[in-house]
Design a protein around this motif. Structure first.
Motif, PDB file in Angstrom:
ATOM      1  N   TRP A  87      52.963  -6.171   0.122  1.00 23.77           N
ATOM      2  CA  TRP A  87      54.289  -7.183  -0.466  1.00 23.77           C
ATOM      3  C   TRP A  87      54.868  -7.586   0.614  1.00 23.77           C
ATOM      4  CZ3 TRP A  87      53.551  -1.760   0.161  1.00 23.77           C
ATOM      5  CH2 TRP A  87      54.718  -1.135   0.808  1.00 23.77           C
ATOM      6  N   ASP A  88      55.706  -8.386   0.498  1.00 22.02           N
ATOM      7  CA  ASP A  88      56.589  -9.317   1.362  1.00 22.02           C
ATOM      8  C   ASP A  88      57.911  -9.427   0.495  1.00 22.02           C
ATOM      9  OD1 ASP A  88      56.130 -11.763  -0.223  1.00 22.02           O
ATOM     10  OD2 ASP A  88      54.526 -12.166   1.051  1.00 22.02           O
ATOM     11  N   LEU A  89      58.657 -10.449   1.217  1.00 23.25           N
ATOM     12  CA  LEU A  89      60.135 -10.563   0.603  1.00 23.25           C
ATOM     13  C   LEU A  89      60.163 -11.176  -0.949  1.00 23.25           C
ATOM     14  CD1 LEU A  89      62.011 -12.369   3.541  1.00 23.25           C
ATOM     15  CD2 LEU A  89      62.425 -10.108   2.676  1.00 23.25           C
ATOM     16  N   ILE A  90      58.940 -11.732  -1.199  1.00 25.07           N
ATOM     17  CA  ILE A  90      58.952 -12.500  -2.475  1.00 25.07           C
ATOM     18  C   ILE A  90      57.924 -11.836  -3.276  1.00 25.07           C
ATOM     19  CG2 ILE A  90      58.279 -14.756  -3.628  1.00 25.07           C
ATOM     20  CD1 ILE A  90      59.586 -16.138  -1.166  1.00 25.07           C
ATOM     21  N   GLN A  91      56.784 -11.659  -3.013  1.00 24.09           N
ATOM     22  CA  GLN A  91      55.694 -11.228  -3.903  1.00 24.09           C
ATOM     23  C   GLN A  91      55.098  -9.922  -3.530  1.00 24.09           C
ATOM     24  OE1 GLN A  91      52.741 -14.392  -2.964  1.00 24.09           O
ATOM     25  NE2 GLN A  91      52.899 -13.829  -0.787  1.00 24.09           N
ATOM     26  N   ASN A  92      54.479  -9.157  -4.719  1.00 24.21           N
ATOM     27  CA  ASN A  92      54.058  -7.784  -4.655  1.00 24.21           C
ATOM     28  C   ASN A  92      52.389  -8.197  -5.418  1.00 24.21           C
ATOM     29  OD1 ASN A  92      53.272  -5.099  -4.793  1.00 24.21           O
ATOM     30  ND2 ASN A  92      54.239  -4.790  -6.557  1.00 24.21           N
ATOM     31  N   GLN A  93      51.395  -7.740  -4.502  1.00 26.09           N
ATOM     32  CA  GLN A  93      50.087  -8.099  -4.774  1.00 26.09           C
ATOM     33  C   GLN A  93      49.342  -6.711  -4.783  1.00 26.09           C
ATOM     34  OE1 GLN A  93      48.526 -11.708  -2.741  1.00 26.09           O
ATOM     35  NE2 GLN A  93      50.252 -11.122  -1.610  1.00 26.09           N
ATOM     36  N   PHE A  94      48.379  -6.606  -5.706  1.00 25.37           N
ATOM     37  CA  PHE A  94      47.376  -5.281  -5.769  1.00 25.37           C
ATOM     38  C   PHE A  94      46.297  -5.985  -5.150  1.00 25.37           C
ATOM     39  CE2 PHE A  94      50.391  -3.945  -9.110  1.00 25.37           C
ATOM     40  CZ  PHE A  94      50.587  -2.620  -8.733  1.00 25.37           C
ATOM     41  N   LEU A  95      45.659  -5.177  -4.429  1.00 24.96           N
ATOM     42  CA  LEU A  95      44.476  -5.308  -3.398  1.00 24.96           C
ATOM     43  C   LEU A  95      43.256  -4.987  -4.313  1.00 24.96           C
ATOM     44  CD1 LEU A  95      46.051  -4.375   0.069  1.00 24.96           C
ATOM     45  CD2 LEU A  95      45.591  -6.743  -0.814  1.00 24.96           C
ATOM     46  N   GLU A  96      42.323  -5.789  -4.345  1.00 22.38           N
ATOM     47  CA  GLU A  96      41.005  -5.546  -4.777  1.00 22.38           C
ATOM     48  C   GLU A  96      39.990  -5.807  -3.846  1.00 22.38           C
ATOM     49  OE1 GLU A  96      39.701  -7.802  -8.353  1.00 22.38           O
ATOM     50  OE2 GLU A  96      41.890  -7.707  -9.152  1.00 22.38           O
ATOM     51  N   PHE A  97      39.314  -4.400  -3.495  1.00 21.32           N
ATOM     52  CA  PHE A  97      38.501  -4.347  -2.483  1.00 21.32           C
ATOM     53  C   PHE A  97      37.143  -4.557  -2.730  1.00 21.32           C
ATOM     54  CE2 PHE A  97      42.362  -1.971  -1.175  1.00 21.32           C
ATOM     55  CZ  PHE A  97      42.459  -2.516   0.243  1.00 21.32           C
ATOM     56  N   ARG A  98      36.326  -5.095  -2.043  1.00 20.67           N
ATOM     57  CA  ARG A  98      34.947  -5.353  -2.126  1.00 20.67           C
ATOM     58  C   ARG A  98      34.033  -4.415  -0.950  1.00 20.67           C
ATOM     59  NH1 ARG A  98      36.276 -10.668  -2.907  1.00 20.67           N
ATOM     60  NH2 ARG A  98      35.699 -11.238  -0.689  1.00 20.67           N
ATOM     61  N   GLU A  99      33.301  -3.587  -1.361  1.00 20.70           N
ATOM     62  CA  GLU A  99      32.421  -2.964  -0.524  1.00 20.70           C
ATOM     63  C   GLU A  99      31.347  -3.798   0.058  1.00 20.70           C
ATOM     64  OE1 GLU A  99      29.347   0.160  -1.382  1.00 20.70           O
ATOM     65  OE2 GLU A  99      31.317   1.585  -0.929  1.00 20.70           O
TER      66      GLU A  99
END
Length: 146
Positions: A87-99
């Protein structure tokens, strides 16, 4: 082959970029050492990014994670379960990880968008294979458009 060469180029790039920028870091969690780096996708050659399904863009970056278990005879790469967000001042993002696996190496990449010159905050819950608990890792990183 071409895929193997692309992989080696990506690893070399991640190592160079992380080392060059001082961004490659690690932190210990019990016997597990978590290595992490943040790389702006514009550092990736288009062919390399495409081979890994990474979207290049001036406001896009990847978080690269790998964990090693320290043993009496050295250390070994471990697979892990991951859940994370940024996240930062404006956005919140969920991370999708690739192995990604290449020989004995195991690492994970998660793409995200960033705001130029702002701090991005990260929180990742990870459980290495063979671990008895889930660990939480937090850090921040400032990103710039190249």
């Amino acid at each position: 082959n071409g895929a193997h060469l692309s992989h080696l180029l990506l690893l070399a790039l991640l190592a160079f970029t992380a080392g060059h920028a001082g961004a490659q870091q690690s932190e210990m969690f019990g016997p597990f050492e978590l290595h992490y780096s943040v790389v702006n996708t514009t550092f990736l050659e288009p062919e390399v990014a495409a081979s890994y399904g990474i979207t290049r863009g001036e406001k896009r970056a990847i978080l690269n994670l790998a964990v090693r278990e320290h043993l009496d005879q050295g250390s070994e790469a471990r697979a892990m379960m991951l859940k994370g967000r940024t996240w930062d001042l404006i956005q919140n993002q969920f991370l999708e990880f690739r192995e990604i696996r290449e020989g004995p190496a195991i690492y994970y990449i998660g793409e995200f968008k960033f705001i130029n010159e702002e701090w991005s905050f990260f929180e990742v819950d990870f459980r290495p294979e063979g671990a008895e608990q889930t660990y939480t890792f937090k850090f921040k990183h400032q990103l710039y458009i190249n």
